[in-house]
Write a protein that holds these residues in place. Structure first.
Motif, PDB file in Angstrom:
ATOM      1  N   UNK A   1       0.821  -1.211   0.000  1.00  0.00           N
ATOM      2  CA  UNK A   1       0.000   0.000   0.000  1.00  0.00           C
ATOM      3  C   UNK A   1       0.855   1.262   0.000  1.00  0.00           C
ATOM      4  N   UNK A   2       2.153   1.116   0.304  1.00  0.00           N
ATOM      5  CA  UNK A   2       3.042   2.263   0.201  1.00  0.00           C
ATOM      6  C   UNK A   2       3.262   2.709  -1.232  1.00  0.00           C
ATOM      7  N   UNK A   3       3.092   1.782  -2.183  1.00  0.00           N
ATOM      8  CA  UNK A   3       3.132   2.100  -3.621  1.00  0.00           C
ATOM      9  C   UNK A   3       4.436   2.774  -4.032  1.00  0.00           C
ATOM     10  N   UNK A   4       5.571   2.240  -3.582  1.00  0.00           N
ATOM     11  CA  UNK A   4       6.855   2.863  -3.887  1.00  0.00           C
ATOM     12  C   UNK A   4       7.186   2.798  -5.381  1.00  0.00           C
ATOM     13  N   UNK A   5       6.754   1.735  -6.055  1.00  0.00           N
ATOM     14  CA  UNK A   5       7.015   1.649  -7.499  1.00  0.00           C
ATOM     15  C   UNK A   5       6.229   2.711  -8.257  1.00  0.00           C
ATOM     16  N   UNK A   6       5.038   3.018  -7.805  1.00  0.00           N
ATOM     17  CA  UNK A   6       4.268   4.083  -8.445  1.00  0.00           C
ATOM     18  C   UNK A   6       4.916   5.436  -8.195  1.00  0.00           C
ATOM     19  N   UNK A   7       5.480   5.621  -7.017  1.00  0.00           N
ATOM     20  CA  UNK A   7       6.183   6.876  -6.747  1.00  0.00           C
ATOM     21  C   UNK A   7       7.382   7.014  -7.676  1.00  0.00           C
ATOM     22  N   UNK A   8       8.209   5.960  -7.749  1.00  0.00           N
ATOM     23  CA  UNK A   8       9.367   6.007  -8.642  1.00  0.00           C
ATOM     24  C   UNK A   8       8.927   6.199 -10.085  1.00  0.00           C
ATOM     25  N   UNK A   9       7.847   5.534 -10.477  1.00  0.00           N
ATOM     26  CA  UNK A   9       7.360   5.667 -11.846  1.00  0.00           C
ATOM     27  C   UNK A   9       6.876   7.066 -12.161  1.00  0.00           C
ATOM     28  N   UNK A  10       6.278   7.711 -11.201  1.00  0.00           N
ATOM     29  CA  UNK A  10       5.795   9.079 -11.438  1.00  0.00           C
ATOM     30  C   UNK A  10       6.955  10.054 -11.577  1.00  0.00           C
ATOM     31  N   UNK A  11       8.062   9.772 -10.907  1.00  0.00           N
ATOM     32  CA  UNK A  11       9.235  10.647 -11.037  1.00  0.00           C
ATOM     33  C   UNK A  11      10.017  10.369 -12.311  1.00  0.00           C
ATOM     34  N   UNK A  12       9.959   9.120 -12.787  1.00  0.00           N
ATOM     35  CA  UNK A  12      10.740   8.732 -13.963  1.00  0.00           C
ATOM     36  C   UNK A  12       9.833   7.987 -14.951  1.00  0.00           C
ATOM     37  N   UNK A  13       8.879   8.688 -15.541  1.00  0.00           N
ATOM     38  CA  UNK A  13       7.885   8.017 -16.391  1.00  0.00           C
ATOM     39  C   UNK A  13       8.477   7.394 -17.646  1.00  0.00           C
ATOM     40  N   UNK A  14       9.694   7.803 -18.052  1.00  0.00           N
ATOM     41  CA  UNK A  14      10.319   7.237 -19.243  1.00  0.00           C
ATOM     42  C   UNK A  14      11.176   6.013 -18.932  1.00  0.00           C
ATOM     43  N   UNK A  15      11.258   5.606 -17.670  1.00  0.00           N
ATOM     44  CA  UNK A  15      12.114   4.486 -17.299  1.00  0.00           C
ATOM     45  C   UNK A  15      11.579   3.176 -17.886  1.00  0.00           C
ATOM     46  N   UNK A  16      12.488   2.340 -18.371  1.00  0.00           N
ATOM     47  CA  UNK A  16      12.105   1.005 -18.782  1.00  0.00           C
ATOM     48  C   UNK A  16      11.690   0.200 -17.547  1.00  0.00           C
ATOM     49  N   UNK A  17      11.067  -0.940 -17.775  1.00  0.00           N
ATOM     50  CA  UNK A  17      10.660  -1.756 -16.632  1.00  0.00           C
ATOM     51  C   UNK A  17      11.870  -2.194 -15.816  1.00  0.00           C
TER      52      UNK A  17
ATOM     53  N   UNK B   1      12.962  17.309 -12.359  1.00  0.00           N
ATOM     54  CA  UNK B   1      12.669  18.112 -11.166  1.00  0.00           C
ATOM     55  C   UNK B   1      11.168  18.363 -11.070  1.00  0.00           C
ATOM     56  N   UNK B   2      10.549  18.693 -12.213  1.00  0.00           N
ATOM     57  CA  UNK B   2       9.109  18.950 -12.216  1.00  0.00           C
ATOM     58  C   UNK B   2       8.323  17.692 -11.857  1.00  0.00           C
ATOM     59  N   UNK B   3       8.707  16.545 -12.429  1.00  0.00           N
ATOM     60  CA  UNK B   3       7.996  15.303 -12.121  1.00  0.00           C
ATOM     61  C   UNK B   3       8.175  14.903 -10.661  1.00  0.00           C
ATOM     62  N   UNK B   4       9.294  15.290 -10.038  1.00  0.00           N
ATOM     63  CA  UNK B   4       9.469  15.011  -8.620  1.00  0.00           C
ATOM     64  C   UNK B   4       8.433  15.758  -7.793  1.00  0.00           C
ATOM     65  N   UNK B   5       8.098  16.977  -8.211  1.00  0.00           N
ATOM     66  CA  UNK B   5       7.062  17.750  -7.526  1.00  0.00           C
ATOM     67  C   UNK B   5       5.697  17.116  -7.760  1.00  0.00           C
ATOM     68  N   UNK B   6       5.336  16.941  -9.045  1.00  0.00           N
ATOM     69  CA  UNK B   6       4.018  16.406  -9.358  1.00  0.00           C
ATOM     70  C   UNK B   6       3.865  14.963  -8.877  1.00  0.00           C
TER      71      UNK B   6
END
Length: 327
Positions: A52-68, A299-304
């Motif tokens: 429920x901490x959803x850490x992968x979603x947090x990382x994904x939101x900061x780096x949306x272009x990252x490969x799996x 930097x912007x994605x880290x905020x959003x």
């Protein structure tokens, strides 16, 4: 206006677009499978909390272009930092001396790979960081690895200073807190990881350009202060005044509701400054402009990403509904 209502209002005012890679939830499932293999003492309840901490979603939101594959690396790093944060800030938190030993062991591992014997970084935490660091260490040049290690050192030094403050009962002023929070937030750790994802490390004179550093500091403030609003309920009793709202309330001797409003207005001013500063970034030449744009987007994605993740992670009381499948 309640704190939850304020958080939602600021979220609506954020002009940064929201993004999330489609494989974030698969990476979260991978994380829950690999953590027990590393020896973390996780029963079903602990695994549920991590889920429920959803850490992968947090990382994904900061780096949306990252490969799996890269998102797995980033999620492992994020999880390591959250576990360290819990160890340093929980009810049985580490002492300043233990945090200093953890800091030294961590830096030794980042500099020397897996050849680490420091007792400050041992067991599952060490194994998780070894797993997370393997690919950045292999792919990234030495100057980038040093930059990343320097950012980790600043973060853990800030964590140590906060622990010292709590142990001695010292509550920071607003100005002192803002500066300390720029270290404890770990935002400066997240920024070099944009270059790991893109594969285009910025030269040091560009990365440390005064305007880009000002944008980075402002983005750090935005995500940190938003997090302070989200964690206010917990921080009243555990933070020893280390929260923007609590620092404003104590320094100005105002009610908490007014301190929340003042913190929110400070956030709005920082967002206006962030937009203006980003619009003022000059060209660094055709060979660098794309990498600079990636850095600024990061930097912007880290905020959003922090804003959106606040509403889908169980770490905060504002998360009252299950995470959506998309952005």
């Amino acid at each position: 206006m309640t704190t939850g209502e304020m958080l939602r209002a600021l979220r609506a005012e954020c002009p940064i677009p929201s993004r999330l890679p489609p494989h974030a939830d698969r990476v979260q499932a991978w994380l829950l499978g690999v953590l027990p293999e590393l020896g973390l003492p996780l029963d079903d309840a602990a695994l549920h909390r991590l889920s429920r901490g959803a850490f992968a979603r947090y990382a994904g939101r900061l780096y949306p272009a990252a490969t799996e594959a890269d998102l797995r690396v980033l999620t492992a790093l994020f999880t390591w930092f959250f576990l360290v944060d819990d160890a340093c800030d929980g009810p049985n938190r580490l002492t300043p001396e233990q945090i200093r030993a953890l800091r030294n062991g961590t830096l030794a591992l980042l500099h020397d790979g897996t050849r680490v014997r420091q007792t400050g970084l041992a067991g599952p935490l060490r194994r998780l960081l070894v797993l997370a660091w393997r690919e950045p260490r292999r792919r990234m040049p030495a100057r980038w690895r040093q930059r990343f290690a320097d950012a980790v050192a600043r973060h853990l030094d800030g964590t140590w200073q906060e622990a010292v403050n709590k142990e001695t009962g010292r509550r920071p002023s607003v100005d002192e807190y803002v500066e300390l929070r720029r270290s404890t937030s770990a935002a400066e750790v997240s920024y070099p990881l944009v270059e790991f994802v893109s594969g285009r490390p910025l030269p040091d004179p560009v990365y440390h350009h005064p305007l880009l550093r000002q944008i980075a500091r402002t983005g750090n403030d935005l995500l940190s202060w938003y997090n302070d609003l989200a964690s206010l309920e917990r921080d009243r009793t555990t933070a020893g005044g280390h929260n923007l709202v609590l620092a404003v309330q104590a320094e100005l001797a105002v009610p908490e509701a007014e301190a929340v409003e003042r913190a929110a207005e400070r956030w709005r001013e920082a967002m206006r400054r962030f937009v203006a500063l980003r619009a003022a970034v000059p060209s660094f030449g055709p060979a660098l402009d794309e990498a600079v744009a990636d850095h600024l987007d990061g930097i912007a994605y880290a905020v959003r990403g922090t804003i959106d993740w606040t509403f889908e992670s169980a770490r905060y009381p504002v998360s009252t509904t299950p995470p959506a499948s998309g952005p």
